[in-house]
Design a protein around this motif. Structure first.
Motif, short mmCIF file in Angstrom:
data_model
loop_
_atom_site.label_atom_id
_atom_site.label_comp_id
_atom_site.label_asym_id
_atom_site.label_seq_id
_atom_site.Cartn_x
_atom_site.Cartn_y
_atom_site.Cartn_z
N CYS A 255 0.56 -1.41 -0.04
CA CYS A 255 -0.04 -0.12 0.03
C CYS A 255 0.84 1.14 0.11
CB CYS A 255 -0.86 -0.07 1.23
SG CYS A 255 -0.16 0.41 2.78
N THR B 196 1.02 3.11 -3.18
CA THR B 196 0.06 3.91 -3.71
C THR B 196 0.41 5.40 -3.35
OG1 THR B 196 -1.04 3.73 -1.66
CG2 THR B 196 -1.79 2.25 -3.45
N SER C 273 -6.28 7.70 -6.51
CA SER C 273 -5.11 7.56 -5.64
C SER C 273 -5.04 7.98 -4.40
CB SER C 273 -3.75 7.82 -6.41
OG SER C 273 -3.59 9.07 -6.41
N ARG D 81 -4.81 5.59 -1.05
CA ARG D 81 -3.87 5.28 -0.20
C ARG D 81 -4.12 5.69 1.18
NH1 ARG D 81 -0.18 10.87 -2.10
NH2 ARG D 81 -0.09 9.57 -3.92
#
Length: 768
Positions: free
Chosen positions: A556, A559, A568, A572
């Motif tokens: 992760c 991101t 995004s 995120r």
């Protein structure tokens, strides 16, 4: 004047049958003499002056031509106005004479100095000179003319370093002081509004020492005087001049002189004797024994001096036009045209007032030159631009290089149509400025106590530009633009974000992928050895779920790298929040299992039935579900979104994800922190439980690292600028993830791979 009157007296169209009489007086450019003559003409002439019966016996002068000087003309005009006698001057240019309250009967055929002053100011401005010196005759001509020029110069943005008056009769010390001022000054250009006689005195003083290199700008009072062209250091002088003219028949008239005619006139006698260096009279011969007697062989046609030079007639034509203007006024007063015949009343008693009235209305052309007067008694203003140029023989010649026509529209009045030479015969325009022009990217700041032409060039402040030369101010660029290096243009700010191409981004990607690979490797090891006591004793189901969530935690962080977009930004933060809660939930579940396992060993305890595999799964799901709900509310109410940060750095744009709701962000972090603290407390309580391989100790260390990382993250996150905010967040994710995987799984993997003898039930159950 005599030539013009004789032409008129012989004309059949202008005043036919009427002869004009005249008298010529020398005012000596002196006010007392001029005033005396004016009173004499106003009061009438002595009757004995008239001879025969052909002349009017009125004795009153009906008009006068003169004076050539402004100051004498002012005195004469003030005397004549009481008698309404018109005065037509060919050479008095003072703008003050245009005042009809003071000088109602004054006319002139030469333009007012107001036009000349405007022309000189435009000339100076045309060549980019903003820092000049000025000298003037200390007379009405010079003082009024310079005052008009200074006003015009001020309008054109020209600054004057000094303005000095002088007069030909001043003491030598004063003339020297003016010359020294010119020598000491920093201004290369000097504007001289002076009479010819005054300039001669000043130039003689300047010639005593090596004269300073100066670009002279001259008024019509001296710039066409051939006698001054002997001062070669004035080569390159530029000025305005009265229009050059041709008067047909004048040269023949001037050359039609015999010694007999000359001897009758004392003026012509003096001229003749001086021109041929001979004596016509016995008294002159006796006074100078070196002079020969004029013998009649003297030929004036062979003479070369200003008297015979009729190709540069300027002021001469002004006299010619003045005489004709008066003649036309008289003609209009006494003559009438019936059919094709002109009849003039010779017996009319003509008064000066009648001539004055008719002069206002005259409108005629003579030899191609138009003559008329405006309401102020001034003619249409037209000047030639002249340049003093050295010939091949080294002699200075007067060359016409353009014109200034005040009757044309603004912008078209001033024309240069010839090649100019400058001081010392140069071809480059000299520079005369107090301060060099400020280039784009700077602004002008006036120097204290100095004229506006003296300034310093200061670079524009940060974020501002100037794109013009000599800009007084700088102006801000638009918020998405920033000045270039020269500060003369606004360019788009560079956009900055943590990208996959830069070193920092690459390093974080490597660590992120490495961490994910590490989690997958640990999961593979655990899966391969899933039947061994080490794996079975450590709650394999939660271990696999923890490794899966750690893999997501590592991934992760990817991101957060790259240009933020709407998706995004939302992904995120929510992915980070949910995966970390899933991870902490698994660790918390493992911690509770350890505690419950030892509680279950106590007699009569059946606590493990309340925390079996199903309850463990439900605990993880419920804890994660709470974070999902928090994230959902955050995304619905005020989700994160991409934004351009224009405040952190002035010179660049930071692309980042705005939190949307700060409460949502800190709620996600707070919930993770709450679970981590709770997990840390439980693990800390279980750290001393007797076991050869107590997992609670490992969880305690991992939670200690986790909490330390996220506690330090908060101030680092708040204080980090731009893309480093994102880098700090990624670092916290990776550091805490590595802390968990290394503390919890590294020791187990090490035993499984490198110490298989310890991977036995006996060893694990040994409480020593």
């Amino acid at each position: 004047m005599i030539f013009a009157i004789e032409e008129i007296n012989n004309s059949s169209e202008l005043l036919p049958g009427i002869k004009l009489g005249y008298q010529i007086h020398d005012s000596c450019i002196a006010v007392p003499v001029a005033a005396h003559v004016a009173f004499q003409l106003s009061n009438g002439q002595d009757p004995m002056f008239y001879q025969g019966s052909n002349c009017s016996q009125s004795g009153v002068v009906i008009a006068a031509v003169g004076d050539s000087g402004s100051t004498p003309s002012i005195s004469i005009s003030r005397i004549f106005r009481s008698f309404s006698i018109p005065l037509v001057s060919p050479f008095a240019t003072c703008a003050c004479l245009s005042d009809k309250q003071q000088h109602p009967t004054f006319f002139r055929t030469i333009p007012s100095d107001q036009f000349q002053a405007d022309g000189l100011a435009k000339l100076v401005k045309h060549f980019g000179w903003t820092w000049i010196g000025a000298v003037r005759s200390d007379s009405d001509y010079g003082n009024y003319g310079m005052a008009s020029f200074l006003d015009a110069a001020l309008r054109e943005g020209i600054c004057v370093e000094y303005s000095e008056p002088f007069y030909r009769t001043d003491p030598p010390s004063k003339i020297k002081r003016v010359a020294d001022m010119i020598r000491r000054s920093t201004a290369t250009v000097v504007v001289a509004f002076a009479a010819s006689g005054d300039m001669k005195v000043l130039l003689e003083e300047l010639a005593r020492d090596p004269p300073p290199p100066r670009q002279w700008i001259g008024s019509e009072g001296w710039v066409t005087d051939p006698h001054l062209m002997s001062f070669t250091f004035c080569s390159g002088a530029i000025g305005v001049a009265i229009q050059k003219a041709v008067i047909p028949g004048l040269r023949d008239f001037l050359l039609d002189l015999s010694p007999i005619e000359v001897a009758v006139s004392s003026v012509l006698t003096e001229f003749w004797e001086d021109a041929f260096n001979c004596s016509l009279t016995e008294s002159e011969k006796d006074a100078d024994l070196n002079k020969r007697e004029c013998d009649g062989t003297e030929d004036i046609k062979r003479l070369e001096n200003p008297y015979t030079e009729t190709s540069q007639l300027r002021a001469t034509n002004m006299v010619y036009k003045a005489v004709y203007a008066i003649a036309h006024a008289i003609h209009n007063a006494v003559c009438e045209k019936t059919n094709s015949t002109i009849h003039c009343d010779k017996n009319i008693s003509l008064e000066p007032k009648q001539v004055f009235s008719e002069l206002k209305k005259v409108n005629f052309s003579r030899n191609g030159y138009h003559v008329s007067f405006d309401a102020k008694g001034d003619p249409m203003a037209f000047y030639e631009l002249v340049n003093w140029q050295k010939s091949e023989s080294g002699v200075i010649e007067l060359v016409t290089v353009g014109y200034y026509d005040a009757s044309l529209p603004t912008g078209e009045q001033f024309r240069i149509n010839g090649n100019l030479t400058w001081l010392d015969g140069g071809t480059q325009v000299p520079v005369s400025v107090c301060s060099e022009s400020c280039p784009p990217g700077t602004r002008k700041v006036l120097q204290k106590g100095k004229p506006i032409c003296c300034y310093d060039c200061i670079s524009c402040p940060e974020g501002e530009i100037s794109n013009n030369t000599d800009s007084p101010d700088c102006f801000l660029c638009h918020e998405e633009f920033w000045p270039n290096a020269k500060k003369d243009k606004c360019v788009l700010k560079p956009v900055e974000f943590l990208s996959f191409d830069e070193v920092l981004g690459i390093i974080l990607v490597v660590f992120s992928v490495s961490g994910a690979c590490l989690a997958v490797t640990a999961a593979a090891i655990f899966f391969h050895h899933r039947t061994t006591p080490m794996v079975r004793a450590n709650n394999s189901e939660l271990s696999f779920l923890l490794l899966f969530s750690l893999t997501l935690c590592f991934l992760c962080s990817l991101t957060f790298i790259g240009a933020p977009s709407e998706w995004s930004c939302m992904l995120r933060h929510t992915a980070f929040g949910i995966t970390f809660v899933l991870c902490i939930s698994c660790v918390l579940g493992k911690t509770i299992v350890v505690l419950m396992a030892f509680k279950a060993t106590l007699p009569g305890s059946n606590v493990m039935k309340w925390f079996g595999p199903l309850q463990q799964r439900m605990t993880v799901v419920c804890l994660a579900l709470i974070q999902v709900i928090i994230c959902t509310i955050w995304l619905v109410v005020s989700p994160p979104f991409p934004m351009k940060n224009l405040t952190t750095y002035k010179e660049k744009i930071i692309l980042e994800c705005a939190l949307g709701s700060a409460v949502g962000f800190w709620a996600v972090l707070g919930y993770i922190g709450l679970l981590a603290v709770f997990c840390f407390v439980l693990a800390f309580l279980a750290r001393k439980l007797p076991d050869n391989f107590n997992e609670a100790k490992l969880i305690t260390f991992s939670m200690l690292i986790f909490c330390a990382v996220w506690i330090t993250f908060i101030p680092a996150y708040v204080s980090s600028p731009g893309k480093f905010t994102v880098a700090v967040e990624i670092f916290a994710i990776l550091a805490s993830s590595f802390g968990l995987i290394l503390c919890i799984f590294a020791p187990k993997c090490f035993i499984i791979l490198f110490q298989p003898e310890k991977n036995t039930k006996k060893y694990l159950m040994n409480k020593n």
